[in-house]
Design an enzyme around this catalytic site. Sequence first.
Site, PDB file in Angstrom:
ATOM      1  N   SER A   1       0.861  -1.170   0.000  1.00  0.00           N
ATOM      2  CA  SER A   1       0.000   0.000   0.000  1.00  0.00           C
ATOM      3  C   SER A   1       0.902   1.225   0.000  1.00  0.00           C
ATOM      4  CB  SER A   1      -0.877  -0.019   1.250  1.00  0.00           C
ATOM      5  OG  SER A   1      -1.427   1.256   1.457  1.00  0.00           O
TER       6      SER A   1
ATOM      7  N   HIS B   1      -1.503  -1.335  -4.042  1.00  0.00           N
ATOM      8  CA  HIS B   1      -2.759  -0.984  -3.381  1.00  0.00           C
ATOM      9  C   HIS B   1      -2.727   0.523  -3.123  1.00  0.00           C
ATOM     10  CE1 HIS B   1      -6.111  -1.984  -0.554  1.00  0.00           C
ATOM     11  NE2 HIS B   1      -5.646  -0.957   0.140  1.00  0.00           N
TER      12      HIS B   1
ATOM     13  N   ASP C   1      -4.640   3.677  -1.496  1.00  0.00           N
ATOM     14  CA  ASP C   1      -5.676   4.037  -0.535  1.00  0.00           C
ATOM     15  C   ASP C   1      -6.191   5.443  -0.800  1.00  0.00           C
ATOM     16  OD1 ASP C   1      -5.955   1.772   1.253  1.00  0.00           O
ATOM     17  OD2 ASP C   1      -3.880   2.153   1.845  1.00  0.00           O
TER      18      ASP C   1
ATOM     19  N   MET D   1      -8.729   8.316   0.109  1.00  0.00           N
ATOM     20  CA  MET D   1      -9.584   8.753   1.226  1.00  0.00           C
ATOM     21  C   MET D   1     -10.030  10.192   0.981  1.00  0.00           C
ATOM     22  SD  MET D   1      -7.410   7.258   4.431  1.00  0.00           S
ATOM     23  CE  MET D   1      -6.538   5.680   4.335  1.00  0.00           C
TER      24      MET D   1
ATOM     25  N   HIS E   1      -8.338   1.373  -3.621  1.00  0.00           N
ATOM     26  CA  HIS E   1      -9.235   1.138  -2.485  1.00  0.00           C
ATOM     27  C   HIS E   1      -9.960   2.457  -2.222  1.00  0.00           C
ATOM     28  CE1 HIS E   1      -9.490  -0.001   2.095  1.00  0.00           C
ATOM     29  NE2 HIS E   1     -10.674   0.190   1.537  1.00  0.00           N
TER      30      HIS E   1
ATOM     31  N   MET F   1     -12.053   4.712  -0.375  1.00  0.00           N
ATOM     32  CA  MET F   1     -12.691   5.048   0.905  1.00  0.00           C
ATOM     33  C   MET F   1     -13.293   6.437   0.741  1.00  0.00           C
ATOM     34  SD  MET F   1      -9.707   3.479   3.300  1.00  0.00           S
ATOM     35  CE  MET F   1      -8.547   3.446   1.949  1.00  0.00           C
TER      36      MET F   1
ATOM     37  N   MET G   1     -11.408  -5.964   5.822  1.00  0.00           N
ATOM     38  CA  MET G   1     -10.593  -4.991   6.565  1.00  0.00           C
ATOM     39  C   MET G   1     -10.264  -5.554   7.940  1.00  0.00           C
ATOM     40  SD  MET G   1     -10.026  -2.459   4.570  1.00  0.00           S
ATOM     41  CE  MET G   1      -9.128  -1.477   5.774  1.00  0.00           C
TER      42      MET G   1
ATOM     43  N   ASP H   1      -6.526  -6.473   4.687  1.00  0.00           N
ATOM     44  CA  ASP H   1      -5.871  -5.157   4.690  1.00  0.00           C
ATOM     45  C   ASP H   1      -5.961  -4.538   6.082  1.00  0.00           C
ATOM     46  OD1 ASP H   1      -4.938  -2.600   4.108  1.00  0.00           O
ATOM     47  OD2 ASP H   1      -6.695  -2.016   2.922  1.00  0.00           O
TER      48      ASP H   1
HETATM   49  C1  DX5 Z   1      -6.436   1.675   5.984  1.00  0.00           C
HETATM   50  C2  DX5 Z   1      -5.930   1.320   4.614  1.00  0.00           C
HETATM   51  C3  DX5 Z   1      -4.838   0.315   4.623  1.00  0.00           C
HETATM   52  C4  DX5 Z   1      -3.617   0.789   5.344  1.00  0.00           C
HETATM   53  C5  DX5 Z   1      -2.685  -0.316   5.635  1.00  0.00           C
HETATM   54  O1  DX5 Z   1      -7.477   2.567   5.870  1.00  0.00           O
HETATM   55  O2  DX5 Z   1      -6.972   0.789   3.843  1.00  0.00           O
HETATM   56  O3  DX5 Z   1      -4.528  -0.098   3.299  1.00  0.00           O
HETATM   57  O4  DX5 Z   1      -2.955   1.780   4.614  1.00  0.00           O
HETATM   58  O5  DX5 Z   1      -1.675   0.153   6.448  1.00  0.00           O
HETATM   59  P1  DX5 Z   1      -0.925  -0.778   7.496  1.00  0.00           P
HETATM   60  O6  DX5 Z   1      -0.413  -1.950   6.717  1.00  0.00           O
HETATM   61  O7  DX5 Z   1       0.118   0.100   8.056  1.00  0.00           O
HETATM   62  O8  DX5 Z   1      -1.975  -1.185   8.488  1.00  0.00           O
HETATM   63 ZN    ZN Z   2      -6.427  -0.116   1.911  1.00  0.00          ZN
END
Ligand code: DX5
Ligand code: ZN
Length: 219
Positions: A12, A37, A39, A41, A70, A72, A141, A179
Amino acid sequence: MRGDRKIEVSPSIISCDLANLGSQVTLCEKSGADSFHLDVMDGHFVPNLTMGPDLIKAVRKATGKRIDAHLMIERPDKYYRNFHDAGSDILLIHYESPVDLRLLFDRMRDESIDYGLVINPETSFSQVKDLIDECKILLVMSVHPGFSGQSFIESALPKVREARKYIDENGIDCRLEIDGGINYENGKKAVEAGSDILVSASYIFHNNISESIGKLLTL
Ligand code: DX5
Ligand code: ZN
């Protein structure tokens, strides 16, 4: 490998050194990463802001491997095309998004856009099992989405086990991903429970990248 399951590691890039994005991606790839991956947000669906389509474009330039976005975000129905057009291969959509998921998935199928479904720690597998037929990935998750560096939530494991059993018994072509808080120890438990794909940010990027990916790949 676990039986006939190939275990995949998906870094990620939220925790990588962004000033050296291209070389970090290349190093991950050389170390055996099978996909990336990203993320996304929006500060509404989760209390944090990260990246938009331009960052996905930058990663796309750096790798030919699969990119999973991903999402969010509050309105995946409004923005999924932007992330697809930026170069994502699979869009990971939250079950908890306030949109009509069946409608969204129908639309994405019509547009030949691949998607996966993500479930938060408080969502059970039985709530989503009728939705995974056409999903490339079911992402469980193991933290509350929003931040990297959180601790692994153990209750994700029985959920992964339940999903693995259902997917195998029904011959569904959907990969099982986990994840949040993944390191070597939790990754091992997750693979034993039936995960195919391990997402990891801190464990990879806050340690030696090659070694961490290499260790996860031995699971
Ligand atoms: C959380 C994300 C994850 C996160 C993982 O909201 O979806 O992908 O970045 O980070 P680690 O591996 O540090 O938990
Ligand atoms: Zn993620």
